[in-house]
Design an enzyme around this catalytic site. Structure first.
Site, PDB file in Angstrom:
ATOM      1  N   ARG A  88       0.851  -1.183   0.000  1.00  0.00           N
ATOM      2  CA  ARG A  88       0.000   0.000   0.000  1.00  0.00           C
ATOM      3  C   ARG A  88       0.895   1.244   0.000  1.00  0.00           C
ATOM      4  O   ARG A  88       1.965   1.262   0.613  1.00  0.00           O
ATOM      5  CB  ARG A  88      -0.892   0.034   1.249  1.00  0.00           C
ATOM      6  CG  ARG A  88      -2.062  -0.940   1.203  1.00  0.00           C
ATOM      7  CD  ARG A  88      -3.117  -0.551   0.169  1.00  0.00           C
ATOM      8  NE  ARG A  88      -4.260  -1.445   0.149  1.00  0.00           N
ATOM      9  CZ  ARG A  88      -4.407  -2.495  -0.658  1.00  0.00           C
ATOM     10  NH1 ARG A  88      -3.457  -2.807  -1.527  1.00  0.00           N
ATOM     11  NH2 ARG A  88      -5.501  -3.228  -0.632  1.00  0.00           N
ATOM     12  N   HIS A 147      -0.877   0.240  -9.763  1.00  0.00           N
ATOM     13  CA  HIS A 147      -1.552  -0.684  -8.840  1.00  0.00           C
ATOM     14  C   HIS A 147      -2.079  -1.891  -9.619  1.00  0.00           C
ATOM     15  O   HIS A 147      -3.294  -2.130  -9.680  1.00  0.00           O
ATOM     16  CB  HIS A 147      -2.684   0.021  -8.084  1.00  0.00           C
ATOM     17  CG  HIS A 147      -3.115  -0.736  -6.858  1.00  0.00           C
ATOM     18  ND1 HIS A 147      -3.501  -0.122  -5.690  1.00  0.00           N
ATOM     19  CD2 HIS A 147      -3.235  -2.062  -6.605  1.00  0.00           C
ATOM     20  CE1 HIS A 147      -3.837  -1.039  -4.784  1.00  0.00           C
ATOM     21  NE2 HIS A 147      -3.682  -2.232  -5.328  1.00  0.00           N
TER      22      HIS A 147
HETATM   23  P1  NDP Z   1      -1.670 -11.780   4.801  1.00  0.00           P
HETATM   24  O1  NDP Z   1      -2.598 -11.270   5.825  1.00  0.00           O
HETATM   25  O2  NDP Z   1      -1.781 -13.191   4.350  1.00  0.00           O
HETATM   26  O3  NDP Z   1      -0.163 -11.579   5.296  1.00  0.00           O
HETATM   27  C1  NDP Z   1       0.255 -10.437   5.969  1.00  0.00           C
HETATM   28  C2  NDP Z   1       1.665 -10.664   6.490  1.00  0.00           C
HETATM   29  O4  NDP Z   1       2.150  -9.446   7.076  1.00  0.00           O
HETATM   30  C3  NDP Z   1       1.715 -11.729   7.597  1.00  0.00           C
HETATM   31  O5  NDP Z   1       2.881 -12.520   7.465  1.00  0.00           O
HETATM   32  C4  NDP Z   1       1.798 -10.884   8.878  1.00  0.00           C
HETATM   33  O6  NDP Z   1       2.461 -11.507   9.975  1.00  0.00           O
HETATM   34  C5  NDP Z   1       2.622  -9.718   8.388  1.00  0.00           C
HETATM   35  N1  NDP Z   1       2.430  -8.552   9.263  1.00  0.00           N
HETATM   36  C6  NDP Z   1       1.296  -7.876   9.529  1.00  0.00           C
HETATM   37  N2  NDP Z   1       1.520  -6.887  10.419  1.00  0.00           N
HETATM   38  C7  NDP Z   1       2.837  -6.948  10.714  1.00  0.00           C
HETATM   39  C8  NDP Z   1       3.678  -6.202  11.578  1.00  0.00           C
HETATM   40  N3  NDP Z   1       3.203  -5.190  12.327  1.00  0.00           N
HETATM   41  N4  NDP Z   1       4.979  -6.546  11.661  1.00  0.00           N
HETATM   42  C9  NDP Z   1       5.477  -7.582  10.929  1.00  0.00           C
HETATM   43  N5  NDP Z   1       4.723  -8.331  10.071  1.00  0.00           N
HETATM   44  C10 NDP Z   1       3.423  -8.006   9.969  1.00  0.00           C
HETATM   45  O7  NDP Z   1      -1.796 -10.803   3.539  1.00  0.00           O
HETATM   46  P2  NDP Z   1      -1.524 -11.095   1.996  1.00  0.00           P
HETATM   47  O8  NDP Z   1      -0.203 -11.736   1.863  1.00  0.00           O
HETATM   48  O9  NDP Z   1      -2.687 -11.774   1.379  1.00  0.00           O
HETATM   49  O10 NDP Z   1      -1.517  -9.595   1.417  1.00  0.00           O
HETATM   50  C11 NDP Z   1      -0.603  -8.636   1.882  1.00  0.00           C
HETATM   51  C12 NDP Z   1      -0.978  -7.245   1.387  1.00  0.00           C
HETATM   52  O11 NDP Z   1      -0.680  -7.118   0.007  1.00  0.00           O
HETATM   53  C13 NDP Z   1      -2.447  -6.874   1.463  1.00  0.00           C
HETATM   54  O12 NDP Z   1      -2.829  -6.500   2.769  1.00  0.00           O
HETATM   55  C14 NDP Z   1      -2.563  -5.742   0.469  1.00  0.00           C
HETATM   56  O13 NDP Z   1      -2.354  -4.508   1.115  1.00  0.00           O
HETATM   57  C15 NDP Z   1      -1.415  -6.008  -0.506  1.00  0.00           C
HETATM   58  N6  NDP Z   1      -1.913  -6.335  -1.856  1.00  0.00           N
HETATM   59  C16 NDP Z   1      -1.567  -5.531  -2.898  1.00  0.00           C
HETATM   60  C17 NDP Z   1      -2.003  -5.824  -4.165  1.00  0.00           C
HETATM   61  C18 NDP Z   1      -1.587  -4.984  -5.342  1.00  0.00           C
HETATM   62  O14 NDP Z   1      -2.125  -5.159  -6.433  1.00  0.00           O
HETATM   63  N7  NDP Z   1      -0.636  -4.088  -5.198  1.00  0.00           N
HETATM   64  C19 NDP Z   1      -2.855  -6.988  -4.442  1.00  0.00           C
HETATM   65  C20 NDP Z   1      -3.122  -7.771  -3.276  1.00  0.00           C
HETATM   66  C21 NDP Z   1      -2.681  -7.447  -2.035  1.00  0.00           C
HETATM   67  P3  NDP Z   1       1.833 -12.819  10.670  1.00  0.00           P
HETATM   68  O15 NDP Z   1       1.992 -13.912   9.640  1.00  0.00           O
HETATM   69  O16 NDP Z   1       2.670 -13.040  11.853  1.00  0.00           O
HETATM   70  O17 NDP Z   1       0.389 -12.513  10.956  1.00  0.00           O
HETATM   71  C1  OXD Z   2      -5.851  -5.978  -2.936  1.00  0.00           C
HETATM   72  C2  OXD Z   2      -5.471  -5.040  -3.957  1.00  0.00           C
HETATM   73  O1  OXD Z   2      -5.732  -5.697  -1.759  1.00  0.00           O
HETATM   74  O2  OXD Z   2      -5.930  -5.167  -5.103  1.00  0.00           O
HETATM   75  O3  OXD Z   2      -6.287  -7.095  -3.295  1.00  0.00           O
HETATM   76  O4  OXD Z   2      -4.663  -4.136  -3.702  1.00  0.00           O
END
Ligand code: NDP
Ligand code: OXD
Length: 306
Positions: free
Chosen positions: A221, A269
């Site tokens: 993000r 994006h």
């Molecule tokens: P998940 O919820 O599966 O994974 C999130 C990861 O981040 C987990 O490993 C979590 O740790 C870690 N995390 C969260 N908070 C912290 C913190 N404070 N410190 C350290 N680690 C942290 O999410 P996804 O993998 O499915 O997606 C990740 C992000 O990608 C989405 O939230 C979205 O914003 C972004 N995204 C962007 C897209 C784009 O087109 N640019 C498309 C899709 C997603 P833990 O495992 O310990 O909980």
């Molecule tokens: C998502 C994105 O969060 O598209 O899936 O960014």
């Protein structure tokens, strides 16, 4: 079963047609103010009015992986928030990150510039061992990306909130291990959710802990990154550059310095797009499971915010 569809910036017709084909027994409508109460909703950045008018809703199915737009709203307490759980996004994310990483590592921009001038030139091969890749976020997308990067034999570091064991990845966890993770990384990939803990996490203090000549790939993000800090670190020569898919303001304003910066690559994006058919199949499968009283994957923990 009544389902309401309320997705900003999304053409509703194909979604409604797909949902109706998959759930012919359900009443599925595009939300408009004053619509009847629904059991479930399919949402993307809905207005607060939608939630205010649907206090009984059982679950909200977000048509993206990131739920930051929903977490800003007042969501009825009993409603489960269910995010997309891969649904075809992780392979796209792996492609995007590997493309950006390899383009940087193999200096393809320089070759392209030389070729454009008719120059047959070579650059000194770089060593993978000197290009460790750090992945912030080891969730659904981060782990898939880590595996893909490891296939190219880069050293891979990962950082998550809770401790993890991932094959081929040297894992760090929690705020206390962030400095060690950063110091062990040269290319940094952000795949964190946007929460109060992670907003502005890519700032001068953290980016300057990467190895000299580091490179940033932000696919999570825009609000993770303090944009001016990145520009300062690149312009000072400490960081080599960045590939950015997400921005504080989207679309990126025409006057934004990122567009023309020679060391920053911008994409709109698009690193991992929501694939409609996969997403509908996943959402419908989970709705039916919830109706049967079964647990589903991808339920957001509201205390953590993701
Ligand atoms: P998940 O919820 O599966 O994974 C999130 C990861 O981040 C987990 O490993 C979590 O740790 C870690 N995390 C969260 N908070 C912290 C913190 N404070 N410190 C350290 N680690 C942290 O999410 P996804 O993998 O499915 O997606 C990740 C992000 O990608 C989405 O939230 C979205 O914003 C972004 N995204 C962007 C897209 C784009 O087109 N640019 C498309 C899709 C997603 P833990 O495992 O310990 O909980
Ligand atoms: C998502 C994105 O969060 O598209 O899936 O960014």
């Amino acid at each position: 079963m009544r389902i309401s569809f309320c997705c900003t910036d999304t053409r509703p017709e194909p979604w409604l047609a797909g949902l109706r084909a998959a759930l012919p027994q359900a009443e599925i409508e595009l939300w408009a103010p004053g619509a009847p109460a629904a059991d479930y909703a399919v949402v993307w950045a809905p207005p607060q009015q939608f939630l205010n008018e649907q206090p009984q809703i059982k679950a909200l199915f977000n048509i993206g992986a990131g739920v930051d737009a929903l977490m800003k709203l007042n969501v009825p307490a009993q409603a489960q928030i269910v995010r997309l759980d891969d649904a075809g996004m992780s392979v796209q994310m792996a492609e995007y990150v590997c493309h950006a990483l390899i383009r940087h590592f193999r200096e393809f921009d320089h070759y392209e510039a030389d070729v454009a001038q008719g120059k047959w030139s070579y650059r000194r091969p770089r060593l993978r061992a000197e290009c460790p890749v750090g992945i912030m976020g080891l969730g659904v997308l981060g782990q898939r990306v880590a595996q893909a990067v490891a296939q190219f034999e880069f050293p891979v570091m990962g950082w998550s909130r809770s401790p993890k064991q991932v094959d081929g990845v040297f894992c760090f966890a929690g705020a206390a291990q962030l400095p060690d993770f950063l110091a062990a990384s040269k290319v940094l990939v952000c795949l964190l959710p946007l929460t109060d803990d992670t907003r502005d996490i890519l700032r001068f203090e953290t980016l300057s802990q990467l190895q000299m000549g580091g490179y940033l790939i932000n696919v999570a993000r825009g609000a993770h990154l303090v944009e001016q800090d990145l520009i300062s670190l690149i312009d000072s020569g400490y960081l080599a550059g960045a590939t950015l898919d997400v921005f504080r303001q989207e679309p990126l304003p025409a006057s934004h310095p990122f567009w023309a910066h020679p060391k920053i690559t911008v994409t709109p994006h698009t690193s991992a797009r929501t694939l409609r058919d996969e997403s509908i199949a996943q959402i419908v499968g989970k709705m039916l499971a919830l109706e049967r009283g079964e647990p589903v994957a991808g339920v957001v923990d509201r205390r953590k915010g993701y």
